[in-house]
Design a protein around this motif. Structure first.
Motif, PDB file in Angstrom:
ATOM      1  N   ALA A   1     -10.362 -28.205  40.507  1.00  0.00           N
ATOM      2  CA  ALA A   1     -11.432 -28.060  41.504  1.00  0.00           C
ATOM      3  C   ALA A   1     -12.067 -26.674  41.381  1.00  0.00           C
ATOM      4  O   ALA A   1     -11.493 -25.745  40.812  1.00  0.00           O
ATOM      5  CB  ALA A   1     -10.877 -28.263  42.905  1.00  0.00           C
ATOM      6  N   ALA A   2     -13.251 -26.537  41.950  1.00  0.00           N
ATOM      7  CA  ALA A   2     -13.966 -25.268  41.911  1.00  0.00           C
ATOM      8  C   ALA A   2     -13.323 -24.240  42.827  1.00  0.00           C
ATOM      9  O   ALA A   2     -12.627 -24.586  43.785  1.00  0.00           O
ATOM     10  CB  ALA A   2     -15.419 -25.487  42.328  1.00  0.00           C
ATOM     11  N   ALA A   3     -13.568 -22.967  42.549  1.00  0.00           N
ATOM     12  CA  ALA A   3     -13.082 -21.891  43.408  1.00  0.00           C
ATOM     13  C   ALA A   3     -13.836 -21.907  44.732  1.00  0.00           C
ATOM     14  O   ALA A   3     -15.062 -22.067  44.758  1.00  0.00           O
ATOM     15  CB  ALA A   3     -13.266 -20.542  42.727  1.00  0.00           C
ATOM     16  N   GLU A   4     -13.116 -21.733  45.827  1.00  0.00           N
ATOM     17  CA  GLU A   4     -13.749 -21.739  47.146  1.00  0.00           C
ATOM     18  C   GLU A   4     -14.763 -20.623  47.300  1.00  0.00           C
ATOM     19  O   GLU A   4     -15.765 -20.778  47.993  1.00  0.00           O
ATOM     20  CB  GLU A   4     -12.673 -21.610  48.231  1.00  0.00           C
ATOM     21  CG  GLU A   4     -11.758 -22.804  48.352  1.00  0.00           C
ATOM     22  CD  GLU A   4     -10.667 -22.571  49.387  1.00  0.00           C
ATOM     23  OE1 GLU A   4     -10.811 -21.641  50.203  1.00  0.00           O
ATOM     24  OE2 GLU A   4      -9.671 -23.319  49.374  1.00  0.00           O
ATOM     25  N   ASP A   5     -14.477 -19.469  46.672  1.00  0.00           N
ATOM     26  CA  ASP A   5     -15.372 -18.324  46.823  1.00  0.00           C
ATOM     27  C   ASP A   5     -16.478 -18.298  45.771  1.00  0.00           C
ATOM     28  O   ASP A   5     -17.265 -17.351  45.706  1.00  0.00           O
ATOM     29  CB  ASP A   5     -14.580 -17.014  46.792  1.00  0.00           C
ATOM     30  CG  ASP A   5     -13.806 -16.803  45.492  1.00  0.00           C
ATOM     31  OD1 ASP A   5     -13.945 -17.640  44.575  1.00  0.00           O
ATOM     32  OD2 ASP A   5     -13.054 -15.806  45.404  1.00  0.00           O
ATOM     33  N   GLY A   6     -16.551 -19.317  44.924  1.00  0.00           N
ATOM     34  CA  GLY A   6     -17.590 -19.371  43.903  1.00  0.00           C
ATOM     35  C   GLY A   6     -17.462 -18.290  42.851  1.00  0.00           C
ATOM     36  O   GLY A   6     -18.416 -18.015  42.110  1.00  0.00           O
TER      37      GLY A   6
ATOM     38  N   ILE B   1     -11.563 -20.938  36.060  1.00  0.00           N
ATOM     39  CA  ILE B   1     -11.800 -21.948  35.040  1.00  0.00           C
ATOM     40  C   ILE B   1     -11.437 -23.317  35.594  1.00  0.00           C
ATOM     41  O   ILE B   1     -10.314 -23.513  36.073  1.00  0.00           O
ATOM     42  CB  ILE B   1     -10.969 -21.656  33.775  1.00  0.00           C
ATOM     43  CG1 ILE B   1     -11.294 -20.252  33.251  1.00  0.00           C
ATOM     44  CG2 ILE B   1     -11.231 -22.711  32.705  1.00  0.00           C
ATOM     45  CD1 ILE B   1     -10.299 -19.748  32.235  1.00  0.00           C
ATOM     46  N   ARG B   2     -12.376 -24.236  35.562  1.00  0.00           N
ATOM     47  CA  ARG B   2     -12.098 -25.601  36.014  1.00  0.00           C
ATOM     48  C   ARG B   2     -11.503 -26.384  34.845  1.00  0.00           C
ATOM     49  O   ARG B   2     -12.206 -26.696  33.875  1.00  0.00           O
ATOM     50  CB  ARG B   2     -13.369 -26.263  36.533  1.00  0.00           C
ATOM     51  CG  ARG B   2     -13.886 -25.664  37.827  1.00  0.00           C
ATOM     52  CD  ARG B   2     -14.969 -26.513  38.455  1.00  0.00           C
ATOM     53  NE  ARG B   2     -14.433 -27.779  38.954  1.00  0.00           N
ATOM     54  CZ  ARG B   2     -15.158 -28.657  39.659  1.00  0.00           C
ATOM     55  NH1 ARG B   2     -16.430 -28.405  39.930  1.00  0.00           N
ATOM     56  NH2 ARG B   2     -14.608 -29.781  40.098  1.00  0.00           N
ATOM     57  N   CYS B   3     -10.212 -26.645  34.942  1.00  0.00           N
ATOM     58  CA  CYS B   3      -9.537 -27.376  33.881  1.00  0.00           C
ATOM     59  C   CYS B   3      -8.176 -27.834  34.382  1.00  0.00           C
ATOM     60  O   CYS B   3      -7.675 -27.356  35.396  1.00  0.00           O
ATOM     61  CB  CYS B   3      -9.353 -26.491  32.641  1.00  0.00           C
ATOM     62  SG  CYS B   3      -8.184 -25.122  32.875  1.00  0.00           S
ATOM     63  N   ASP B   4      -7.588 -28.759  33.660  1.00  0.00           N
ATOM     64  CA  ASP B   4      -6.196 -29.119  33.848  1.00  0.00           C
ATOM     65  C   ASP B   4      -5.374 -28.039  33.149  1.00  0.00           C
ATOM     66  O   ASP B   4      -5.619 -27.744  31.968  1.00  0.00           O
ATOM     67  CB  ASP B   4      -5.938 -30.491  33.214  1.00  0.00           C
ATOM     68  CG  ASP B   4      -4.536 -31.020  33.487  1.00  0.00           C
ATOM     69  OD1 ASP B   4      -3.564 -30.240  33.404  1.00  0.00           O
ATOM     70  OD2 ASP B   4      -4.404 -32.233  33.766  1.00  0.00           O
ATOM     71  N   ILE B   5      -4.436 -27.450  33.849  1.00  0.00           N
ATOM     72  CA  ILE B   5      -3.682 -26.322  33.296  1.00  0.00           C
ATOM     73  C   ILE B   5      -2.917 -26.714  32.032  1.00  0.00           C
ATOM     74  O   ILE B   5      -2.541 -25.849  31.236  1.00  0.00           O
ATOM     75  CB  ILE B   5      -2.729 -25.742  34.365  1.00  0.00           C
ATOM     76  CG1 ILE B   5      -2.283 -24.333  33.982  1.00  0.00           C
ATOM     77  CG2 ILE B   5      -1.544 -26.673  34.619  1.00  0.00           C
ATOM     78  CD1 ILE B   5      -1.559 -23.596  35.082  1.00  0.00           C
ATOM     79  N   ARG B   6      -2.737 -28.007  31.809  1.00  0.00           N
ATOM     80  CA  ARG B   6      -2.026 -28.473  30.612  1.00  0.00           C
ATOM     81  C   ARG B   6      -2.921 -28.575  29.385  1.00  0.00           C
ATOM     82  O   ARG B   6      -2.421 -28.876  28.287  1.00  0.00           O
ATOM     83  CB  ARG B   6      -1.399 -29.843  30.895  1.00  0.00           C
ATOM     84  CG  ARG B   6      -0.346 -29.839  31.982  1.00  0.00           C
ATOM     85  CD  ARG B   6       0.003 -31.262  32.415  1.00  0.00           C
ATOM     86  NE  ARG B   6      -1.110 -31.888  33.133  1.00  0.00           N
ATOM     87  CZ  ARG B   6      -1.080 -33.130  33.620  1.00  0.00           C
ATOM     88  NH1 ARG B   6       0.021 -33.870  33.463  1.00  0.00           N
ATOM     89  NH2 ARG B   6      -2.125 -33.630  34.253  1.00  0.00           N
ATOM     90  N   ASP B   7      -4.230 -28.311  29.541  1.00  0.00           N
ATOM     91  CA  ASP B   7      -5.181 -28.562  28.456  1.00  0.00           C
ATOM     92  C   ASP B   7      -5.422 -27.367  27.542  1.00  0.00           C
ATOM     93  O   ASP B   7      -6.527 -27.174  27.038  1.00  0.00           O
ATOM     94  CB  ASP B   7      -6.521 -29.039  29.032  1.00  0.00           C
ATOM     95  CG  ASP B   7      -6.447 -30.450  29.591  1.00  0.00           C
ATOM     96  OD1 ASP B   7      -5.458 -31.150  29.298  1.00  0.00           O
ATOM     97  OD2 ASP B   7      -7.368 -30.833  30.332  1.00  0.00           O
ATOM     98  N   GLY B   8      -4.406 -26.522  27.334  1.00  0.00           N
ATOM     99  CA  GLY B   8      -4.521 -25.459  26.346  1.00  0.00           C
ATOM    100  C   GLY B   8      -4.609 -24.051  26.879  1.00  0.00           C
ATOM    101  O   GLY B   8      -4.342 -23.086  26.154  1.00  0.00           O
ATOM    102  N   ILE B   9      -4.985 -23.886  28.150  1.00  0.00           N
ATOM    103  CA  ILE B   9      -5.180 -22.539  28.677  1.00  0.00           C
ATOM    104  C   ILE B   9      -3.886 -21.727  28.702  1.00  0.00           C
ATOM    105  O   ILE B   9      -3.905 -20.498  28.635  1.00  0.00           O
ATOM    106  CB  ILE B   9      -5.818 -22.599  30.087  1.00  0.00           C
ATOM    107  CG1 ILE B   9      -6.349 -21.210  30.476  1.00  0.00           C
ATOM    108  CG2 ILE B   9      -4.835 -23.126  31.126  1.00  0.00           C
ATOM    109  CD1 ILE B   9      -7.172 -21.196  31.740  1.00  0.00           C
ATOM    110  N   LEU B  10      -2.737 -22.392  28.756  1.00  0.00           N
ATOM    111  CA  LEU B  10      -1.453 -21.690  28.793  1.00  0.00           C
ATOM    112  C   LEU B  10      -1.146 -20.964  27.486  1.00  0.00           C
ATOM    113  O   LEU B  10      -0.237 -20.124  27.448  1.00  0.00           O
ATOM    114  CB  LEU B  10      -0.327 -22.678  29.100  1.00  0.00           C
ATOM    115  CG  LEU B  10      -0.357 -23.331  30.486  1.00  0.00           C
ATOM    116  CD1 LEU B  10       0.679 -24.449  30.556  1.00  0.00           C
ATOM    117  CD2 LEU B  10      -0.098 -22.300  31.573  1.00  0.00           C
ATOM    118  N   PHE B  11      -1.891 -21.238  26.432  1.00  0.00           N
ATOM    119  CA  PHE B  11      -1.610 -20.679  25.108  1.00  0.00           C
ATOM    120  C   PHE B  11      -2.573 -19.556  24.730  1.00  0.00           C
ATOM    121  O   PHE B  11      -2.731 -19.257  23.545  1.00  0.00           O
ATOM    122  CB  PHE B  11      -1.668 -21.798  24.059  1.00  0.00           C
ATOM    123  CG  PHE B  11      -0.626 -22.864  24.267  1.00  0.00           C
ATOM    124  CD1 PHE B  11       0.613 -22.778  23.652  1.00  0.00           C
ATOM    125  CD2 PHE B  11      -0.881 -23.938  25.103  1.00  0.00           C
ATOM    126  CE1 PHE B  11       1.577 -23.750  23.858  1.00  0.00           C
ATOM    127  CE2 PHE B  11       0.075 -24.922  25.308  1.00  0.00           C
ATOM    128  CZ  PHE B  11       1.316 -24.825  24.688  1.00  0.00           C
TER     129      PHE B  11
END
Length: 229
Positions: free
Chosen positions: A33-38, A43-53
């Motif tokens: 979901a988007a950040a409440e404060d805009g 980053i809008r993504c599923d945390i499992r989709d590569g950002i952990l690396f």
């Protein structure tokens, strides 16, 4: 000192992100979901989709799906023993629905815990036995803390599963109100929230006092380690 590269996972409120950013770290949050404060560093993504690396120094996962993993929700998952049909299910839900909601919680938690990041803290309640059976073998018992240990006049047992970091140390423990008083009821407001579309989001919001302690203690610890290398 060199700023840390910090990822705040599963957060939209920006509370944890801002506390680390205020200590001059390079901080990003992520969620589907988007950040409440805009804010831009989200980053809008599923945390499992590569950002952990992406070479983070510290990962703090704030509110991964936990409804089906926690002890309080165990009765919806199984009857006596393990994975026997429950006697009762939430209104409008089937047992297949329960198991379908259970699996993402396991997947997200495991992905974060096993990520190639040297320091990890995952906020989650104490798990039920069904969830524990699916967890990595090196997962420790959580450190259970309360918001009122950090200057927040609130009751909400908060579990931290931590790797490569010290346990949080209380910073401003408030004296607890007498049970049954109006003040005590205010401290229990999170548990007393009426059902609503916003209830889950509001119940899961981070506590600024606790996150200030985390940013100071965990961020300071990590900075000292990085400086010593």
């Amino acid at each position: 000192m060199k700023p840390l590269k910090v990822l705040i996972g599963c957060e939209t409120s920006g509370i944890a992100r801002r506390t680390f950013s205020d200590r001059n770290h390079n901080v990003w949050s992520c969620d589907i979901a988007a950040a409440e404060d805009g804010s831009n560093p989200h980053i809008r993504c599923d945390i499992r989709d590569g950002i952990l690396f992406e070479g983070w120094d510290l990962l703090a996962v704030m509110h991964p799906p936990c409804t089906r993993l926690c002890r309080s929700g165990r009765r919806w998952m199984s009857g006596p023993g393990k994975w026997t049909e429950p006697k009762q299910l939430p209104k409008g839900k089937s047992w297949d629905d329960m198991r379908a909601e259970f699996e993402p919680g396991i997947s997200i938690f495991t992905a974060c815990w096993t990520a190639p990041i040297p320091r990890v803290a995952i906020e989650n309640p104490e798990m039920n036995d069904l969830a524990r059976d699916r967890m990595p073998a090196d997962l420790p018992a959580p450190q259970m803390v309360q918001p009122h240990w950090f200057g927040e006049p609130t009751y909400k047992a908060t579990g931290w599963y931590i790797r490569g970091l010290p346990q949080l140390v209380e910073t401003q423990r408030l004296p607890e109100p007498e049970r049954g008083t109006d003040e005590w009821k205010k401290w229990n407001r999170i548990h007393r929230m009426p059902p609503s579309a916003e209830r889950a989001r509001l119940r899961s919001r981070s506590f600024p006092g606790m996150m200030n302690a985390a940013a100071d203690q965990w961020g300071g610890w990590a900075r000292r380690q990085e400086a010593a290398v």
